[in-house]
Scaffold this motif. Structure first.
Motif, PDB file in Angstrom:
ATOM      1  N   UNK A 299      11.910 -65.318  25.403  1.00  0.00           N
ATOM      2  CA  UNK A 299      11.940 -63.959  25.961  1.00  0.00           C
ATOM      3  C   UNK A 299      12.108 -63.987  27.471  1.00  0.00           C
ATOM      4  N   UNK A 300      11.277 -64.768  28.166  1.00  0.00           N
ATOM      5  CA  UNK A 300      11.354 -64.786  29.627  1.00  0.00           C
ATOM      6  C   UNK A 300      12.641 -65.457  30.101  1.00  0.00           C
ATOM      7  N   UNK A 301      13.166 -66.408  29.328  1.00  0.00           N
ATOM      8  CA  UNK A 301      14.479 -66.982  29.658  1.00  0.00           C
ATOM      9  C   UNK A 301      15.562 -65.901  29.604  1.00  0.00           C
ATOM     10  N   UNK A 302      15.589 -65.161  28.496  1.00  0.00           N
ATOM     11  CA  UNK A 302      16.617 -64.136  28.322  1.00  0.00           C
ATOM     12  C   UNK A 302      16.502 -63.050  29.380  1.00  0.00           C
ATOM     13  N   UNK A 303      15.274 -62.632  29.689  1.00  0.00           N
ATOM     14  CA  UNK A 303      15.091 -61.613  30.725  1.00  0.00           C
ATOM     15  C   UNK A 303      15.535 -62.120  32.088  1.00  0.00           C
ATOM     16  N   UNK A 304      15.296 -63.386  32.374  1.00  0.00           N
ATOM     17  CA  UNK A 304      15.738 -63.963  33.650  1.00  0.00           C
ATOM     18  C   UNK A 304      17.258 -63.993  33.732  1.00  0.00           C
ATOM     19  N   UNK A 305      17.913 -64.268  32.605  1.00  0.00           N
ATOM     20  CA  UNK A 305      19.377 -64.227  32.559  1.00  0.00           C
ATOM     21  C   UNK A 305      19.873 -62.818  32.837  1.00  0.00           C
ATOM     22  N   UNK A 306      19.233 -61.815  32.217  1.00  0.00           N
ATOM     23  CA  UNK A 306      19.629 -60.424  32.436  1.00  0.00           C
ATOM     24  C   UNK A 306      19.439 -60.044  33.902  1.00  0.00           C
ATOM     25  N   UNK A 307      18.305 -60.422  34.488  1.00  0.00           N
ATOM     26  CA  UNK A 307      18.043 -60.079  35.891  1.00  0.00           C
ATOM     27  C   UNK A 307      19.117 -60.666  36.800  1.00  0.00           C
TER      28      UNK A 307
END
Length: 288
Positions: free
Chosen positions: A42-50
Motif C-alpha cells: 500500500x505505502x509503495x503504491x501511494x508513494x508511486x502515485x505521489x
C-alpha cells in the motif's frame, strides 16, 4: 465494484495537501490490516502515485527503489513529501518520503520516462496451467478458521491462484526456492496507465517472500516465524492492466544473516514481460 478494490482506489486517491504552499506534499489513508501494521504494498503504491503527481502526464514510472524504515500504523493517515531531484529531456527523478507522526516509514526514489523506442528482448514466460484450472486463494483462505486468513480473503483487492500448492497452512510437499501464481484485481479498474502501474506495485508485495519459506519447507503458520520486508525494487517494462490475469514468477536465490532475497517477474497472459521485482526481507525462525 468489490469493496476491497474500492478501498484500494480510495487509498491511491491522494489529497494534495501542499497545493496552497506550492509544496509537493500529499496525504492518503491507511487500509485496515488484521495485525495493525500498514501493508507494505500500500505505502509503495501511494508513494508511486505521489511521485507521479509531480511529472507531466506523458511521463510514466519505469523504476523505483524503496526502503521500509518503520512499520506503519493502520489507524493513522500517511503524509508523502516529494523532492524533484532531476528533470531531463527523457528522464525525471523523484524522491518520496512517507511519514507518520513526523517519522519516515518509507523512503523511495523513482525514475520516470516518456515512451521511447529501442532494442527489445525479454525472458520468455514459462508454460503453466491457466488460472481457470486453479483454486482461488480467496476460497482457500475464507475456509480457514483464523481471523487473519478471513481478513485476507475478504480485504485483499487481488485474487491469487497458486500454481504450486499454497503454504498458508502446511509446508510444501517438495521444498523449492521457486513458485508461480496468477493474480488480478477483483474488479475492473479505471483506464489510467499510471493507476495500473501503482496498483501493480501494490500487488508485487504479495507472496514475494514465500519462496524463502518454500525453499526451507516452512509455512506461514510456522511457530515463532517473523518476517518483514526490508526493501523493494521494481522495473516496469511494458503497460498492462492489473484487472486482467498476470503470471507472477518468483524465486529466492539466497538467504543468510536472517535475511532472504527474492526476485519476481510479471507476465501478461499473452506472454509479454510486464515488470521485474526484487525484495529483501527479514526472515527469523526460532532455533530448534
Amino acid at each position: 465494484m468489490s469493496d476491497s478494490v474500492e478501498s484500494l482506489l480510495t487509498a491511491l486517491d491522494l489529497a494534495d495537501t501542499g497545493a496552497r504552499t506550492r509544496e509537493d506534499i500529499f496525504t492518503g489513508p491507511s487500509q485496515w490490516m488484521p495485525q495493525g501494521r500498514v501493508f507494505g504494498g500500500q505505502v509503495l503504491a501511494q508513494s508511486v502515485v505521489a511521485a507521479s503527481r509531480t511529472v507531466p502526464a506523458d511521463r510514466f514510472i519505469h523504476s523505483m527503489h524503496g526502503y521500509f524504515l518503520r512499520p506503519g500504523d493502520v489507524e493513522l493517515p500517511i503524509t508523502f513529501a516529494v523532492d524533484r531531484i532531476h528533470d531531463g529531456r527523457s528522464f525525471m527523478t523523484r524522491r518520496t518520503q512517507a511519514y507518520q507522526k513526523g517519522l519516515p516509514i518509507l523512503s523511495m526514489i523513482a525514475s520516470f520516462q516518456d515512451d521511447d523506442e529501442g532494442l527489445q528482448h525479454a525472458t520468455e514466460m514459462p508454460d503453466v496451467a491457466p488460472p481457470e484450472d486453479l483454486p482461488s486463494d480467496t476460497d482457500i483462505l475464507s475456509a480457514i478458521d483464523d481471523p487473519r486468513a478471513r481478513a485476507w480473503a475478504a480485504d485483499r483487492p487481488f485474487e491469487i491462484r497458486h500454481i504450486t500448492e499454497p503454504i498458508y497452512l502446511a509446508p510444501p510437499s517438495e521444498p523449492s526456492p521457486e513458485q508461480m501464481l496468477w493474480m488480478r484485481a477483483k474488479a475492473t479498474l479505471p483506464d489510467d496507465r499510471g493507476l495500473h502501474q501503482a496498483a501493480l506495485a501494490y500487488a508485487s508485495d504479495y507472496t514475494l517472500l514465500e519462496p524463502i519459506l518454500r525453499r526451507h519447507g516452512l509455512s506461514w503458520l510456522t511457530p515463532g516465524l517473523k518476517m518483514a520486508s526490508l526493501d523493494h525494487g521494481m522495473w516496469w517494462h511494458a503497460p498492462a492492466r492489473v484487472d486482467e490475469w498476470l503470471l507472477y514468477v518468483q524465486q529466492s536465490p539466497s538467504a543468510s544473516g536472517g535475511r532472504g532475497l527474492t526476485q519476481g517477474r510479471f507476465y501478461s497472459r499473452e506472454g509479454v514481460l510486464i515488470a521485474s521485482v526484487a525484495q529483501e526481507g527479514m526472515v527469523r525462525v526460532p532455533r530448534t
